[in-house]
Every structure is written in C-alpha cells, then in structure tokens.
Design a protein around this motif. Structure first.
Motif, PDB file in Angstrom:
ATOM      1  N   ALA A  93       0.824  -1.214   0.000  1.00 42.06           N
ATOM      2  CA  ALA A  93       0.000   0.000   0.000  1.00 42.06           C
ATOM      3  C   ALA A  93       0.857   1.261   0.000  1.00 42.06           C
ATOM      4  O   ALA A  93       0.526   2.250  -0.670  1.00 42.06           O
ATOM      5  CB  ALA A  93      -0.933  -0.002   1.199  1.00 42.06           C
ATOM      6  N   GLN A  94       1.959   1.264   0.765  1.00 38.56           N
ATOM      7  CA  GLN A  94       2.819   2.438   0.841  1.00 38.56           C
ATOM      8  C   GLN A  94       3.978   2.399  -0.151  1.00 38.56           C
ATOM      9  O   GLN A  94       4.801   3.304  -0.173  1.00 38.56           O
ATOM     10  CB  GLN A  94       3.362   2.603   2.267  1.00 38.56           C
ATOM     11  N   ARG A  95       4.035   1.353  -0.955  1.00 39.00           N
ATOM     12  CA  ARG A  95       5.135   1.181  -1.911  1.00 39.00           C
ATOM     13  C   ARG A  95       6.485   1.275  -1.213  1.00 39.00           C
ATOM     14  O   ARG A  95       7.394   1.963  -1.652  1.00 39.00           O
ATOM     15  CB  ARG A  95       5.046   2.192  -3.060  1.00 39.00           C
ATOM     16  N   LEU A  96       6.595   0.561  -0.108  1.00 36.39           N
ATOM     17  CA  LEU A  96       7.829   0.546   0.660  1.00 36.39           C
ATOM     18  C   LEU A  96       8.827  -0.418   0.015  1.00 36.39           C
ATOM     19  O   LEU A  96       8.425  -1.473  -0.482  1.00 36.39           O
ATOM     20  CB  LEU A  96       7.561   0.097   2.101  1.00 36.39           C
ATOM     21  N   PRO A  97      10.109  -0.083   0.032  1.00 33.07           N
ATOM     22  CA  PRO A  97      11.083  -1.070  -0.446  1.00 33.07           C
ATOM     23  C   PRO A  97      11.007  -2.352   0.380  1.00 33.07           C
ATOM     24  O   PRO A  97      10.926  -3.452  -0.166  1.00 33.07           O
ATOM     25  CB  PRO A  97      12.434  -0.356  -0.266  1.00 33.07           C
ATOM     26  N   GLY A  98      11.037  -2.179   1.711  1.00 32.00           N
ATOM     27  CA  GLY A  98      10.987  -3.348   2.569  1.00 32.00           C
ATOM     28  C   GLY A  98      10.679  -2.978   4.000  1.00 32.00           C
ATOM     29  O   GLY A  98      10.684  -1.802   4.371  1.00 32.00           O
ATOM     30  N   GLY A 112       8.741 -10.996  11.347  1.00 34.19           N
ATOM     31  CA  GLY A 112       8.359 -11.046   9.953  1.00 34.19           C
ATOM     32  C   GLY A 112       9.115 -10.056   9.112  1.00 34.19           C
ATOM     33  O   GLY A 112       9.741  -9.128   9.631  1.00 34.19           O
ATOM     34  N   ALA A 113       9.073 -10.228   7.813  1.00 33.70           N
ATOM     35  CA  ALA A 113       9.715  -9.315   6.881  1.00 33.70           C
ATOM     36  C   ALA A 113       8.977  -9.356   5.560  1.00 33.70           C
ATOM     37  O   ALA A 113       8.293 -10.336   5.233  1.00 33.70           O
ATOM     38  CB  ALA A 113      11.185  -9.686   6.680  1.00 33.70           C
ATOM     39  N   ALA A 114       9.117  -8.266   4.810  1.00 32.61           N
ATOM     40  CA  ALA A 114       8.507  -8.178   3.491  1.00 32.61           C
ATOM     41  C   ALA A 114       9.325  -7.219   2.648  1.00 32.61           C
ATOM     42  O   ALA A 114       9.968  -6.304   3.172  1.00 32.61           O
ATOM     43  CB  ALA A 114       7.063  -7.690   3.593  1.00 32.61           C
ATOM     44  N   GLY A 115       9.317  -7.418   1.341  1.00 32.03           N
ATOM     45  CA  GLY A 115      10.013  -6.509   0.450  1.00 32.03           C
ATOM     46  C   GLY A 115      11.500  -6.788   0.354  1.00 32.03           C
ATOM     47  O   GLY A 115      11.971  -7.877   0.687  1.00 32.03           O
ATOM     48  N   ALA A 124      15.917 -10.002  -0.736  1.00 32.59           N
ATOM     49  CA  ALA A 124      14.788  -9.910   0.184  1.00 32.59           C
ATOM     50  C   ALA A 124      15.242  -9.493   1.581  1.00 32.59           C
ATOM     51  O   ALA A 124      16.346  -9.828   2.027  1.00 32.59           O
ATOM     52  CB  ALA A 124      14.064 -11.251   0.266  1.00 32.59           C
ATOM     53  N   VAL A 125      14.374  -8.751   2.282  1.00 39.38           N
ATOM     54  CA  VAL A 125      14.615  -8.423   3.690  1.00 39.38           C
ATOM     55  C   VAL A 125      14.531  -9.689   4.519  1.00 39.38           C
ATOM     56  O   VAL A 125      13.627 -10.509   4.341  1.00 39.38           O
ATOM     57  CB  VAL A 125      13.576  -7.399   4.210  1.00 39.38           C
ATOM     58  N   PRO A 277      27.785  -6.356  10.538  1.00 41.83           N
ATOM     59  CA  PRO A 277      27.355  -6.600   9.155  1.00 41.83           C
ATOM     60  C   PRO A 277      25.844  -6.808   9.101  1.00 41.83           C
ATOM     61  O   PRO A 277      25.229  -7.249  10.072  1.00 41.83           O
ATOM     62  CB  PRO A 277      28.100  -7.879   8.780  1.00 41.83           C
ATOM     63  N   GLY A 278      25.255  -6.479   7.950  1.00 44.16           N
ATOM     64  CA  GLY A 278      23.844  -6.788   7.749  1.00 44.16           C
ATOM     65  C   GLY A 278      22.929  -5.592   7.659  1.00 44.16           C
ATOM     66  O   GLY A 278      21.701  -5.761   7.649  1.00 44.16           O
ATOM     67  N   LEU A 279      23.466  -4.362   7.571  1.00 40.80           N
ATOM     68  CA  LEU A 279      22.615  -3.185   7.439  1.00 40.80           C
ATOM     69  C   LEU A 279      21.965  -3.183   6.063  1.00 40.80           C
ATOM     70  O   LEU A 279      22.651  -3.276   5.040  1.00 40.80           O
ATOM     71  CB  LEU A 279      23.444  -1.916   7.631  1.00 40.80           C
ATOM     72  N   VAL A 280      20.641  -3.090   6.024  1.00 43.90           N
ATOM     73  CA  VAL A 280      19.938  -3.063   4.748  1.00 43.90           C
ATOM     74  C   VAL A 280      20.168  -1.724   4.058  1.00 43.90           C
ATOM     75  O   VAL A 280      20.605  -0.754   4.676  1.00 43.90           O
ATOM     76  CB  VAL A 280      18.421  -3.315   4.927  1.00 43.90           C
ATOM     77  N   HIS A 281      19.875  -1.658   2.774  1.00 37.36           N
ATOM     78  CA  HIS A 281      19.971  -0.402   2.044  1.00 37.36           C
ATOM     79  C   HIS A 281      18.773   0.477   2.400  1.00 37.36           C
ATOM     80  O   HIS A 281      17.632  -0.001   2.457  1.00 37.36           O
ATOM     81  CB  HIS A 281      19.983  -0.670   0.536  1.00 37.36           C
TER      82      HIS A 281
END
Length: 413
Positions: A93-98, A112-115, A124-125, A277-281
């Motif tokens: 709905a918000q067009r979020l990357p993740g 949970g995770a999405a995007g 994937a997140v 390590p592991g910071l998302v963009h």
C-alpha cells in the motif's frame, strides 16, 4: 541526492507524524505536566526464545513464530499468518522497499519481513536484518541518564552547566528539560545552515560542539520550561551529559549498561563503535524513483540523537526490558513516564526519551524514528502486554500506520 536530503524528515522528527513541524521552529505551549507515575506495565518477557533477543530467523522474508508460556502453537500459527498478511499489505500500500517487524503477545512471538533489503540486487529483507533506528536512540540515552540518577551521579534538577560547559543558557536549563524537550533549545536539523554544510560534505565528521554551536546561533523557542519543542540538539547535549556524569564514552556506556544487560546482541551506536554486518539499504524517493541513502551523511550528524542501528527483535526486547523494570527501578520509571503535553499528532505525551500514543491496543509507550533512508517505530502496549516494532528502509514512511495495522490484528478477537 541533495533534493531528497532536503525533503527528508531525517531524524529531526521522532517519527513521520510524531510532532507536526518538528523539523522546523514550531514550539508548542506547555499547558501543564501530566503526572503519570505508573511503571509502564511489565509482566514477563513474552518475546521468549523464539522471538526478539533470541536466535534470528534465517528465512528470506516470511515470518517466524513461536509459542511460549503455554500458548497453543495453532493459535500462534494463525496469528503469524494474519500478521504477515498485514505487513505484506502495508508494504504494498505504501510502496515501501521493505520492512521488518517483531510482535509479541500472550505467549506468541513473531518476526516477519517483506520486500527488499537491496532494491537493485532484488535481495529480500530478512527478519533479523539491521536498520537505522533514528530517534529511538533517545530512549536509550534517557535510560542511561536515569541509571546514573539512580546511582547518585546525576540529578534531573541540576542545571546542564553542572556537568557540561559551553551550553548556551546552560545554567538555566535542567537535565530534565533536556530529556523531555522543554529546554527551548533550537533544533539544529531544522536549520538551512546545517543542511547546506551536510550536503556540501556528506562525509564530514561532526562534533557535538559544532552541532550545539549551530543551534546556538538561533534564538531559543521559549524560556526553559515554558513550552515543548522537539529538538535533536537536546539529545546531542544529553550524550555529553551522560559522558560527563559517568566519565565513560557513550558507546562504551551504552554497551555495558544497556545492550549487554538487556541481551541486545544486534544493536550498536553507529560512529561510536564498530559496525555489525547486515545493514539493509535505505532509500528516499525523488520524482517517484528510489534513491540510495544508506550512508548519505556521516553517523556523527545524528550522534546521541539518532545514530543507533538495530533489529526489530532487539528493539522490541529493549522496550520490554525497560518497562518491566529490568533496566530501571520504579522511581526512575516514574520519572521517565511523567508526561508533558505535545502538539496534536500521533503521540499524546512525551516523557524522558519516551513517547505515549493511543492505538487499537490502548496506550503504548515507546518511540519513533526517522533518519536518512529509514523510518522506525517501537512500542509496548501496557494493558495488553503486547510489543510491536516496525522498521522500514524508506525515509518518510508512515510507520505509525503499520504499527496500527498490526495492532488491529492483535486486537481482533
């Protein structure tokens, strides 16, 4: 990138709609202080070994749910599917990357995770990925200050100048007024001068003195204690206060007194200690397109006001450990949950580094955050013993709306 940085709420707001106009000079009158000396609820750490603070799940996207304390696995499985569906819908709905989320209630815990964590590589997140937490950092710094108060090393009623020299009007402003944003000190992230310098040299390592000097070049919003104005400058000063009172660097202070004690193995203060390590963009939007903003500015531009990096599970665990009395005693929790009035918006009270908001689950205590490329929200609902944390890798996302979406799932019979 500069146009996106100019528009972003950054960490100037504690959340997307937390305080209207908080990134500019829009103070609110202080109509009175609401005394609330409850300890914020508590109960057992319902997150359990399968949730926040335990082993991070390894599946891309998806969700992890566990039963604890006798909660039926079937009931937890049903809740898991509903929560994941709500998170998926919010991202779309918000067009979020993740987004990543952590929820715990009634013996059930879910991650949970999405995007996507990397839009270009279509990665994937993961539920255990790291996000910038923005102004959620303020709850951690306020916790440190209250720990030092409990040890007699700091008094909330002392003037700032008792501990730190060079703060404008420091002899008139109390430690309490710094922590609850009633000092009147100008918000440096609301200044064109800050943004001009930051955009011209994104790698510049800011000192607290530089940021305070910028804020001091503007007149105060009001006399100390005579209003409310959310200001990141307050927490740059708060970082100096806890260092001066303890004699320890804030990174070390945070790790030994809060992170290790609460079992937060996936959290660090960026710029003050080695990164994990592991910071998302993280992203912004310009002309409808995603713009990479993960490291748009040096972490010191946020410092004690917003440089924390963490996971959804660690943040959920932190607020439970904070509000159940693990980290602070009853006197300090009473101080932390003494609320001042805030402008109309998503929250309806601010304590010492802590926000109060209404939700479908009732009153929640926690904080929101916004920083370059990221928005975040982490709250604990007292009456229902439910914790909800949502982390998004897009600046300016309506994370409070996602928290409410997940709250409605938990509130539905």
């Amino acid at each position: 990138m500069s146009r996106v940085l100019r528009r972003t709420a950054l960490f100037a707001c504690a959340g997307v709609v937390l305080f209207t106009g908080c990134s500019s000079s829009s103070p609110a009158p202080l109509d009175g202080v609401t005394e609330s000396h409850d300890d914020g609820g508590g109960g057992s750490d319902g997150i359990g070994s399968a949730g926040a603070g335990g082993a991070e799940p390894g599946g891309a996207g998806g969700a992890e749910l566990g039963g604890a304390g006798g909660a039926p696995d079937a009931a937890c499985d049903t809740l898991s599917a509903e929560l994941q569906g709500a998170l998926d819908a919010a991202v779309e709905a918000q067009r979020l990357p993740g987004a990543a989320a952590a929820v715990a209630i009634g013996g059930c815990s879910w991650l949970g995770a999405a995007g996507v964590a990397d839009a270009e590589a279509d990665v994937a997140v993961q539920p255990g990925d790291l996000f910038r937490a923005g102004s959620i950092t303020k709850s951690f710094v306020a916790t440190l200050a209250l720990m030092l108060r409990a040890e007699g090393l700091l008094s909330l009623e002392d003037s700032v100048s008792t501990y730190v020299d060079g703060i404008p009007r420091g002899e008139q402003i109390s430690v309490r007024q710094i922590l609850n944003h009633t000092s009147g000190i100008f918000n440096y992230t609301g200044m064109d001068e800050f943004w001009t310098a930051a955009i011209e040299d994104p790698t510049h390592a800011w000192t607290p003195a530089e940021l305070i000097e910028l804020a001091a070049s503007k007149p105060p919003y009001f006399e100390p204690g005579q209003g409310f104005a959310y200001s990141n400058t307050n927490y740059i000063i708060a970082g100096l206060l806890v260092e001066a009172a303890s004699g320890e660097p804030i990174g070390e202070l945070l790790r030994t007194r809060v992170l290790e004690r609460a079992g937060l193995a996936h959290t660090y203060l960026d710029g003050a200690e080695a990164a994990l390590p592991g910071l998302v963009h993280g992203y912004g939007r310009s002309r409808g397109e995603l713009v990479e903003m993960t490291s748009a500015l040096h972490a010191s531009a946020a410092g004690a006001a917003g440089a924390l990096v963490s996971t959804s599970s660690d943040l959920a665990r932190f607020y439970r450990k904070l509000l159940d009395g693990t980290l602070l005693g009853p006197d300090e929790l009473a101080e932390m949950t003494t609320w001042v009035d805030t402008p109309p918006g998503e929250v309806n009270g601010y304590g010492l580094g802590l926000s109060r908001r209404e939700s479908p689950l009732g009153v929640q205590h926690g904080h929101d955050g916004g920083i370059w490329g990221f928005t975040s929200s982490s709250y604990y609902a007292i009456d229902s013993d439910a914790s909800i944390t949502v982390l998004v890798n897009l600046e300016g996302a309506d994370v409070g709306r996602v928290v409410d979406d997940l709250s409605r799932v938990l509130a539905t019979p």
